[in-house]
Design an enzyme around this catalytic site. Sequence first.
Site, mmCIF file in Angstrom:
data_model
loop_
_atom_site.group_PDB
_atom_site.id
_atom_site.type_symbol
_atom_site.label_atom_id
_atom_site.label_comp_id
_atom_site.label_asym_id
_atom_site.label_seq_id
_atom_site.Cartn_x
_atom_site.Cartn_y
_atom_site.Cartn_z
ATOM 1 N N ASP A 162 2.650 -0.090 12.042
ATOM 2 C CA ASP A 162 2.558 -1.384 12.716
ATOM 3 C C ASP A 162 3.844 -2.205 12.676
ATOM 4 O O ASP A 162 3.805 -3.440 12.761
ATOM 5 C CB ASP A 162 1.422 -2.205 12.098
ATOM 6 C CG ASP A 162 1.609 -2.455 10.608
ATOM 7 O OD1 ASP A 162 2.535 -1.861 10.017
ATOM 8 O OD2 ASP A 162 0.822 -3.244 10.039
ATOM 9 N N ASP A 190 5.110 -4.318 6.288
ATOM 10 C CA ASP A 190 5.706 -5.572 6.749
ATOM 11 C C ASP A 190 5.858 -6.605 5.635
ATOM 12 O O ASP A 190 6.848 -7.340 5.584
ATOM 13 C CB ASP A 190 4.926 -6.157 7.922
ATOM 14 C CG ASP A 190 3.463 -6.446 7.577
ATOM 15 O OD1 ASP A 190 2.981 -5.987 6.522
ATOM 16 O OD2 ASP A 190 2.801 -7.141 8.363
ATOM 17 N N ARG A 246 0.989 -5.469 -5.770
ATOM 18 C CA ARG A 246 1.159 -6.666 -4.956
ATOM 19 C C ARG A 246 1.483 -7.830 -5.887
ATOM 20 O O ARG A 246 0.931 -7.944 -6.971
ATOM 21 C CB ARG A 246 -0.098 -6.941 -4.138
ATOM 22 C CG ARG A 246 -0.475 -5.753 -3.236
ATOM 23 C CD ARG A 246 -1.601 -6.098 -2.281
ATOM 24 N NE ARG A 246 -2.050 -4.920 -1.556
ATOM 25 C CZ ARG A 246 -1.475 -4.426 -0.478
ATOM 26 N NH1 ARG A 246 -0.393 -5.011 -0.002
ATOM 27 N NH2 ARG A 246 -1.962 -3.348 0.122
ATOM 28 N N ASP A 261 -0.278 2.459 8.739
ATOM 29 C CA ASP A 261 -0.734 1.704 9.908
ATOM 30 C C ASP A 261 0.206 1.830 11.099
ATOM 31 O O ASP A 261 -0.189 1.533 12.229
ATOM 32 C CB ASP A 261 -0.901 0.227 9.557
ATOM 33 C CG ASP A 261 -2.067 -0.035 8.619
ATOM 34 O OD1 ASP A 261 -2.991 0.805 8.589
ATOM 35 O OD2 ASP A 261 -2.051 -1.053 7.911
ATOM 36 N N THR A 283 4.275 2.845 5.963
ATOM 37 C CA THR A 283 2.898 2.373 6.027
ATOM 38 C C THR A 283 2.103 3.279 6.960
ATOM 39 O O THR A 283 2.599 3.666 8.027
ATOM 40 C CB THR A 283 2.808 0.923 6.538
ATOM 41 O OG1 THR A 283 1.455 0.609 6.902
ATOM 42 C CG2 THR A 283 3.699 0.682 7.748
ATOM 43 N N ARG A 298 -6.411 -2.791 9.967
ATOM 44 C CA ARG A 298 -6.953 -4.146 10.113
ATOM 45 C C ARG A 298 -6.409 -4.836 11.360
ATOM 46 O O ARG A 298 -7.149 -5.472 12.101
ATOM 47 C CB ARG A 298 -6.624 -4.983 8.872
ATOM 48 C CG ARG A 298 -7.443 -4.640 7.652
ATOM 49 C CD ARG A 298 -7.290 -5.703 6.579
ATOM 50 N NE ARG A 298 -5.894 -5.901 6.200
ATOM 51 C CZ ARG A 298 -5.285 -5.223 5.244
ATOM 52 N NH1 ARG A 298 -5.931 -4.284 4.589
ATOM 53 N NH2 ARG A 298 -4.015 -5.466 4.956
ATOM 54 N N GLY A 326 0.821 -1.206 0.000
ATOM 55 C CA GLY A 326 0.000 0.000 0.000
ATOM 56 C C GLY A 326 0.855 1.255 0.000
ATOM 57 O O GLY A 326 1.889 1.308 0.662
#
Length: 319
Positions: A129, A103, A72, A127, A125, A171, A11
Amino acid sequence: MKRIGVLTSGGDAPGMNAAIRAVVRKAIFHEIEMYGIYYGFQGLIDGTIKKMEVGSVGDIIHRGGTSLYSARSEEFITEAGQQRAMEQLKKHEIDGLVVIGGDGSIKGARALSQRGVPSIGVPATIDNDIAGIDQTIGFDTALNTVIEAIDKIRDTATSHERTYVIEVMGRDAGDLALYAGLAGGAESIIIPEKKHDFADVVMRLKRGHERGKKHSIIILAEGVGEGFQYGRKIQEETTFETRVTVLGHIQRGGSPTAADRVLASRLGAKAVDLLIAGEDGKIVGLKNNELLAQDISDVLSRNHEINEEMYGLSKELSI
């Protein structure tokens, strides 16, 4: 180290272009040839690789998205796909690789490292994360996008005396929801890392209503549930008029903030320094405002943890 390749994968995140720029210009400063790999790992497999010059990354530091594009690749996960990628690297005589992404992208960098190609991961990212790193590229910009939306929605919520559920991305990680919820004054913040107590959310709404509060904001991370279903459930339980806003991919775009541009520039340049120094299989990141290079396998073996103190504070301030 005579030639370095750079790619973005997964992303997109605001600040990726600033990182690309830093990698390219840092390498050229050290008289290393730079090659841009377009469309992520799939582009590496397909050989969509072009030499880059100083001017190739001109006027991109302020742009969102990624000028190298992203895709992707299910093929890269396979043994055959990785072998094709290795053949392309050998064909273009690329000695080292900088991989910019989340990741999944960092796992791709590790796979190539294990096959003998020196690779450095740069975490990008929204996120936020990645374990052991304070902040990833793109998080600050996405956070400000969410906060701006919350502020605007609150104006409408106040005018019409409504409860609003705002669904944000995340998510598996709730950093975006947590930080935005705290900065935006949300009454409840619902994230994947914490067991969801619907009764507590309802209690907070009713308690606020009893003391004269006419509107409320609930921040819901997408990994916990679907916003419209949650909004209907809130209205059924409380009878308060409830509306839902799903922010979606608007959170990914936009011109990166100054913080993201600086972070991306520092991390991109550091990745080149590591390759020059003979390092391999590392991920660069900030920890306590210091640049660190950690082993990719070590980072991926740990789970990103939510800031417990911040989560507790959000509960205390939303009484």
